[in-house]
Write an enzyme that holds these catalytic residues in place. Structure first.
Site, PDB file in Angstrom:
ATOM      1  N   LYS A  77     -10.949  20.983  -4.624  1.00 36.31           N
ATOM      2  CA  LYS A  77     -12.054  20.826  -3.675  1.00 36.31           C
ATOM      3  C   LYS A  77     -13.018  19.794  -4.278  1.00 36.31           C
ATOM      4  O   LYS A  77     -13.208  19.757  -5.501  1.00 36.31           O
ATOM      5  CB  LYS A  77     -12.717  22.204  -3.526  1.00 36.31           C
ATOM      6  CG  LYS A  77     -13.756  22.349  -2.445  1.00 36.31           C
ATOM      7  CD  LYS A  77     -14.189  23.823  -2.365  1.00 36.31           C
ATOM      8  CE  LYS A  77     -15.286  24.076  -1.359  1.00 36.31           C
ATOM      9  NZ  LYS A  77     -15.649  25.511  -1.256  1.00 36.31           N
ATOM     10  N   SER A 152     -15.716  27.136   3.406  1.00 40.55           N
ATOM     11  CA  SER A 152     -15.899  25.719   3.224  1.00 40.55           C
ATOM     12  C   SER A 152     -14.716  25.028   2.546  1.00 40.55           C
ATOM     13  O   SER A 152     -14.627  23.810   2.573  1.00 40.55           O
ATOM     14  CB  SER A 152     -17.160  25.476   2.388  1.00 40.55           C
ATOM     15  OG  SER A 152     -17.012  26.070   1.107  1.00 40.55           O
ATOM     16  N   SER A 176     -15.702  31.403   1.178  1.00 45.37           N
ATOM     17  CA  SER A 176     -15.106  30.075   1.392  1.00 45.37           C
ATOM     18  C   SER A 176     -13.682  29.867   0.903  1.00 45.37           C
ATOM     19  O   SER A 176     -13.089  28.841   1.200  1.00 45.37           O
ATOM     20  CB  SER A 176     -16.000  29.006   0.776  1.00 45.37           C
ATOM     21  OG  SER A 176     -17.048  28.722   1.664  1.00 45.37           O
TER      22      SER A 176
HETATM   23  N1  GLN Z   1     -19.772  30.230   4.891  1.00 49.08           N
HETATM   24  C1  GLN Z   1     -20.658  30.751   3.911  1.00 49.08           C
HETATM   25  C2  GLN Z   1     -21.908  29.923   3.858  1.00 49.08           C
HETATM   26  O1  GLN Z   1     -22.042  29.043   4.634  1.00 49.08           O
HETATM   27  C3  GLN Z   1     -19.988  30.815   2.581  1.00 49.08           C
HETATM   28  C4  GLN Z   1     -19.812  29.486   1.957  1.00 49.08           C
HETATM   29  C5  GLN Z   1     -19.088  29.557   0.658  1.00 49.08           C
HETATM   30  O2  GLN Z   1     -18.484  30.578   0.312  1.00 49.08           O
HETATM   31  N2  GLN Z   1     -19.158  28.474  -0.078  1.00 49.08           N
HETATM   32  O3  GLN Z   1     -22.766  30.137   3.066  1.00 49.08           O
END
Ligand code: GLN
Length: 473
Positions: A77, A152, A176
């Protein structure tokens, strides 16, 4: 069709000289080019990957042992600091940034012989659930190009399912890794907080950020965790691991106590998702597990708690991007104050700004008690309820998300609707406990993810039960 053998098989073939690391890297880079329409990848690390691959082949030729991931290509990532290219976290403010050191997890993988070939797309700074918050582009779901891959870590997950590489790295602050795994049909592991070093990973919410693998199989996830985990003096929040390899899995289901989380099976679950999760629960029962319903009454508060604690930590972590030391620096500023202001105004996207605003608000002296302190109190309550549940159960079970992958654009107009995507995943982050999403059938032709949750440090047991389910499916 699955195009890559198991990671351990690739490594042993490279070690025996049957496969060449340079060919594997070339194959991965070719697949990235062929499937670029999915927009899973931000950049490739071509020269460095080729160079490392030939060094590995040379080692093999000289009869030296390379490691448990010899010649295995992987995709990180783009919030992992890596050599050989840029690290942007998919944010304009880091455009052009070249990391001066590598993430410890990447270093450990490289020491074991793995080769980073590319950097995957994400919601900028990992803020999001769909990759639509990327300042670059939206990644498309491998099963349906009109849908999101989840976020994400959407680029990493799509990359694995598109066979761009045999495994990828993600980060999970509120879901994510597990959410895109659920939306794309991958295995996504969020380890216990502190088991893998966070050093060299762009910080989001430091008290919940974890690093984990995205793979096709549980066995591959176990191997990557085994290589990445373990002490690192650059991360002061680490916990000790034991010497038993994470690949040493107990796949016995009989007699295991599994709690079906009542709050996760509540209204709001798409009917097609419910069918698949109930069928998974049945399979566990038939295989001899003792499955009963369990209630953790504070779980419905987890999302609200997360969206106070997370932005609070985000607002603090994003303060380092000030246009002075690295990243975007505004050319339009007349003095230092204006440079701070304009660099951040121009460099941060809408979601980063929203989180900075919410975070500073909940931490401000007038609202700290009402929001931040209260959220931390509820967080403790959630942790205690998990502790309590695990006195009677080995694992907890439920869906990873209430829905299958949604359409691109469907939730972008309403941030709250986007936040609700994480309603099931966030609690494990608040409690720091391990959780995994594994494929459990399909609904409307799209993958459904089953989530299994285990007590803190029970990562090996969690992988064992997940593998057992994989074998039943
Ligand atoms: N979707 C969640 C957020 O927007 C988690 C994001 C993540 O785990 N990086 O905070």
């Amino acid at each position: 069709m699955v195009e890559w053998p198991a990671l351990s098989v690739i490594a042993s073939r490279v070690q025996s000289g049957q496969l060449k690391a340079v060919d594997l890297v070339a194959k991965s880079l070719q697949a990235i080019t062929d499937k670029r329409e999915y927009q899973a990848i931000i950049s490739t690390v071509t020269d460095r990957a080729k160079q490392r691959a030939s060094q590995i082949d040379e080692k093999v030729k000289n009869g030296l042992s390379v490691g448990p991931l010899a010649g295995v290509p992987f995709i990180a990532k783009d919030n992992f600091l890596t050599f050989g290219g840029e690290t942007t976290a998919a944010s304009n403010i880091l455009r052009g940034f070249k990391a001066p050191y590598q993430a410890s997890a990447v270093e450990k993988l490289e020491d074991a012989g793995a080769v980073c070939v590319a950097k995957a797309n994400l919601d900028a700074f990992a803020h999001g659930s769909s990759t639509e918050n990327s300042d670059w582009f939206v990644t498309k779901n491998p099963h349906d190009k009109t849908r999101v891959p989840g976020g994400s870590s959407g680029g990493s997950t799509a990359a694995v399912i598109l066979d761009l590489a045999p495994f990828a790295l993600g980060t999970d602050t509120g879901g994510s890794i597990r959410l895109p795994a659920s939306f794309c049909g991958a295995v996504g592991l969020k380890p216990t907080y502190g088991l893998v070093s966070r050093s060299g990973v762009v910080a989001m919410a430091s008290s919940t950020d974890v690093i984990g693998p995205l793979t096709r199989t549980v066995e591959d996830a176990a191997l990557v965790l085994d290589v990445m985990s373990g002490f690192d003096q650059l991360d002061s929040t680490m916990i000790e691991r034991d010497n038993n390899p994470y690949t040493n899995l107990d796949t016995k289901i009989e007699g295991k106590k599994i709690g079906v989380v009542k709050e996760y099976m509540a209204e709001g679950l798409e009917p097609g998702v419910r069918v698949q999760i109930e069928s998974a629960i049945d399979k566990f029962k038939k295989a001899g597990a003792q499955v009963t319903e369990v209630s953790l009454p504070s779980l419905p508060l987890a999302l609200a708690t997360y969206y106070i604690v997370c932005p609070a930590e985000v607002s603090s972590n994003l303060a380092r991007y000030d246009g002075q030391r690295y990243g975007h620096s505004s050319k339009n500023a007349k003095d230092l104050d204006e440079s701070y202001e304009l660099s951040r105004e121009e460099g941060f996207g809408l979601e980063a700004k929203r989180r900075i605003m919410i975070g500073t608000h909940v931490l401000s002296s007038g609202y700290y008690d009402a929001y931040y302190k209260k959220a931390q109190t509820v967080r403790t309550k959630i942790i205690n309820e998990f502790h309590q549940a695990f006195t009677g159960y080995d694992f907890l079970i439920g869906p990873t998300a209430p829905m299958v992958a949604f359409k691109i654009g469907e939730r972008t107009d309403d941030p709250l609707k986007m936040y609700l995507t994480d309603i099931i995943t966030v609690a494990a982050n608040m409690a720091g406990i391990p959780a995994i999403s594994i494929p459990a059938g399909k609904s409307q032709g799209l993958p459904v993810g089953l989530q299994l949750i285990a007590p803190q440090r029970a990562d090996r047991a969690l992988l064992g039960i997940a593998k057992a389910f994989e074998e039943l499916a």
